[in-house]
Structures are given as C-alpha cells and as structure tokens.
Design a protein around this motif. Structure first.
Motif, short mmCIF file in Angstrom:
data_model
loop_
_atom_site.label_atom_id
_atom_site.label_comp_id
_atom_site.label_asym_id
_atom_site.label_seq_id
_atom_site.Cartn_x
_atom_site.Cartn_y
_atom_site.Cartn_z
N ARG A 203 0.86 -1.20 0.00
CA ARG A 203 0.00 0.00 0.00
C ARG A 203 0.89 1.23 0.00
N ARG A 204 0.62 2.13 -0.90
CA ARG A 204 1.42 3.36 -1.08
C ARG A 204 2.91 3.04 -1.07
N GLU A 246 -8.76 -3.50 3.50
CA GLU A 246 -7.49 -3.06 2.89
C GLU A 246 -7.07 -4.00 1.77
N CYS A 250 -5.54 -2.59 -1.95
CA CYS A 250 -4.07 -2.58 -1.99
C CYS A 250 -3.58 -2.59 -3.44
N GLU A 251 -2.31 -2.18 -3.62
CA GLU A 251 -1.75 -2.14 -4.98
C GLU A 251 -1.28 -3.52 -5.44
#
Ligand code: PLP
Length: 318
Positions: A203-204, A246, A250-251
């Motif tokens: 994430r980020r 989440e 998430c990426e």
C-alpha cells in the motif's frame, strides 16, 4: 496424486518407501499428534548442486513447536541434518524438492508426554516439487468464512499436523467456491495468513504484513522476504494488523511460504488487485527470492545447505 518416493527416513534409518509405516494405534494416527516442517531444496543446474533453504531455521522452528507441545525431539540437530541429506541423496533428486521432517507421538494416552510414558518418533519424507504455474499468473483468492486457529486454542505458531484441519476446511471451501488459496482472518477479524502461507500487501509503496501475534505461523519465507525487501529493494516493511477492506484497495498482494514461494494474488473476493496481474514489487521479490534460493547471490549463501558433496556435484554438472 498419491505421493511416493524410493525411500523415507523412519525412526533412525533409511527405509524403502513400502516399509515406511507406523501403527494405527499411535497418537500420531489417532489424534494427529505431530509437529512438522516443510523445507524446500532448489536445484542449481550450473553447479549441479541441490541447495536446502534455511534448513537450520526450520529445525529451530520444529524444536520450538515441539517444546510447546512438550514433545522431546529424539535426535540432535546434526542427526536431523544428516538424516535429511541421506534421504535426499538416497532418492537421488536432481530437481526442486520439498522435504518434511516430522516429530510424532507413538503409542500412549492423550495425557502422556514424558519420554518414560510415550515414545516420540521421527520421520522424514522428500518429494519433487516444481513451482506451480500460478507463480506466473497469480491466484484468485477470497476471504474464508473460517477463522485461523487462535493462540487461545491451538496456536498457529506451532506447525502441528492437527492445525491443518483448520487449513483444510478453508482450502476446500475456497475450492468449492471456485477460488484458489483463501485469506484467513483471525478471531479478532484482522487478516492472519493463508491456510499454508503468509500474506503481504503493498500500500502506497510500503510492504505490509501481519505481525507474528496475529495468529500466524512464524514463517521463514516471511522473514526472508522482509529482509530482501528492505536490503535489496530499499522498501519500508511494516508489520501491523491488516483490515479485510485493505485487501480490496491494496496495490499488490502475495502469499509467501516455502511451498507457495512468492505467489502473486490476482484478485480477492472478485476485487482485482493491481489490475489482476502480478505487480512490479511482487515480480522483483520473486526474482530476488529465486536467485537467493538457488545460490546465485553470494551474500545469502549462508542460508543454503548443499546436499551433494563437491565431487558428486561437479560430475552432475558436467
Ligand atoms: C499456515 C502456514 N503459514 C505460513 C507458512 C509459511 O511458512 P514458511 O515460510 O516457514 O514455509 C506455512 C508453510 O509453508 C504454513 O503452513
């Protein structure tokens, strides 16, 4: 597929596969009283060598689990390593394999644990284990309706055979619903792990994974990936609780484990992750991981145990 091999190692010696039996009245058979390890060894064709990955760390975890179960492991670390190597050499494997040292309780009662009351046995199995095709494509996952074994009941920290009834319920449910390996939440409703692997998300740009207090197995691959992510990719790695929601934003996400390796997750509960394809960080981690386990990165060779002697390896490479 029924597993078989030429040999197994049972209670002190190498035995032909068909003689590798224990009695139906053992606690191991009746109540699943065993603690085991799943260790991979990777074939390096250039060196003609098979490298066991983090063997000593797996045996340390086996001892930790046996300690909690009050099982007295009947062999030293040196004897377990020699037995594992003898077995793999006897089977003659020259490919990626998985081997499984198992400590078990023999004939006795449920309350027995002292060596004077119950015999503690030991066996080792070894099988070929190539990577699954999903290592490239990723898996379709879901959140299981089953909760991961709680530390208050049957600690996931112990790699006990009986803990895998919980895993099996989750795997089979996911399979019936058309999914690959599911994600399991713990009793607190936070993300724990898969039924046979840990989980990480991005994430980020940060790599996030549940802490060892989230009802997970203290995974050796998890530790490996965390170290490689920090040292080799310069990523920030965060151990913290992960909420179910989440997972949907998430990426990237992947499972990691000795058996699962670094396994991309393409979707969870039909939410595509990273456009439904393995993400860039997952890909980079896979690359480093596979180089390290095959002995291609000098500074991590201390994690490897060569199975064959230098002479045998040289001949095999020729
Ligand atoms: C439940 C569970 N969690 C996590 C893992 C990953 O542990 P390791 O990386 O030590 O193989 C495994 C086994 O592979 C497992 O069975």
């Amino acid at each position: 597929m029924t597993k078989s091999a030429s040999h197994a190692w049972l209670d002190g010696k190498l035995v032909p596969w068909s003689d590798a039996t224990i009695h139906i009245s053992t606690e191991a058979v009746l109540r699943g009283e065993n603690v085991f390890e799943g260790i991979r060894a990777y074939w390096n064709p250039d060196e003609g060598q098979l490298y066991a990955f983090r063997h000593a760390d797996h045996i340390a975890r086996l001892r930790q689990g046996a300690h909690i179960m009050r099982m007295a492991v009947p062999y030293s670390d040196e004897q377990i390593e020699a037995a594992s190597l003898d077995l793999i050499r006897a089977c003659g494997y020259r490919e990626n394999i998985h081997y499984r040292p198992v400590v078990y309780f023999a004939e006795g009662e449920l309350t027995h644990y002292l060596p004077s009351e119950i015999r503690t046995g030991f066996f080792i199995l070894a099988f070929p284990m190539p990577s699954k095709p999903t290592i490239e494509t990723g898996v379709k996952s879901c959140v299981s309706t089953w909760r991961r074994n709680s530390d208050m009941a049957s600690p996931s920290r112990i790699k006990a055979g009986s803990n895998y009834h919980n895993s099996r319920l989750a795997y089979v449910e996911a399979r019936l619903n058309g999914f690959g390996p599911p994600v399991m939440l713990n009793a607190a409703g936070k993300v724990a792990e898969g039924p046979g692997a840990c989980i990480m998300i991005v994430r980020r740009g940060k790599l996030i994974t549940p802490p060892v207090t989230a009802d997970i197995l203290e995974s050796i691959t998890r530790e490996t990936v965390m170290e490689l992510a920090e040292r080799e990719l310069g990523l920030t790695v965060v151990e913290r609780d992960i909420d179910r929601s989440e997972l949907y934003v998430c990426e990237e996400a992947f499972f990691c484990g000795s058996g699962a390796e670094v396994l991309p997750i393409a979707s969870i509960d039909h939410y595509d992750i990273g456009g439904g394809k393995p993400g860039a960080i997952t890909r980079q981690l896979q690359q480093i991981y596979f180089d390290v386990v095959r002995g291609k990165v000098e500074k991590y060779r201390h994690w490897l145990t060569p199975i064959y002697g230098a002479e045998t390896a040289r001949q095999a490479a020729e």
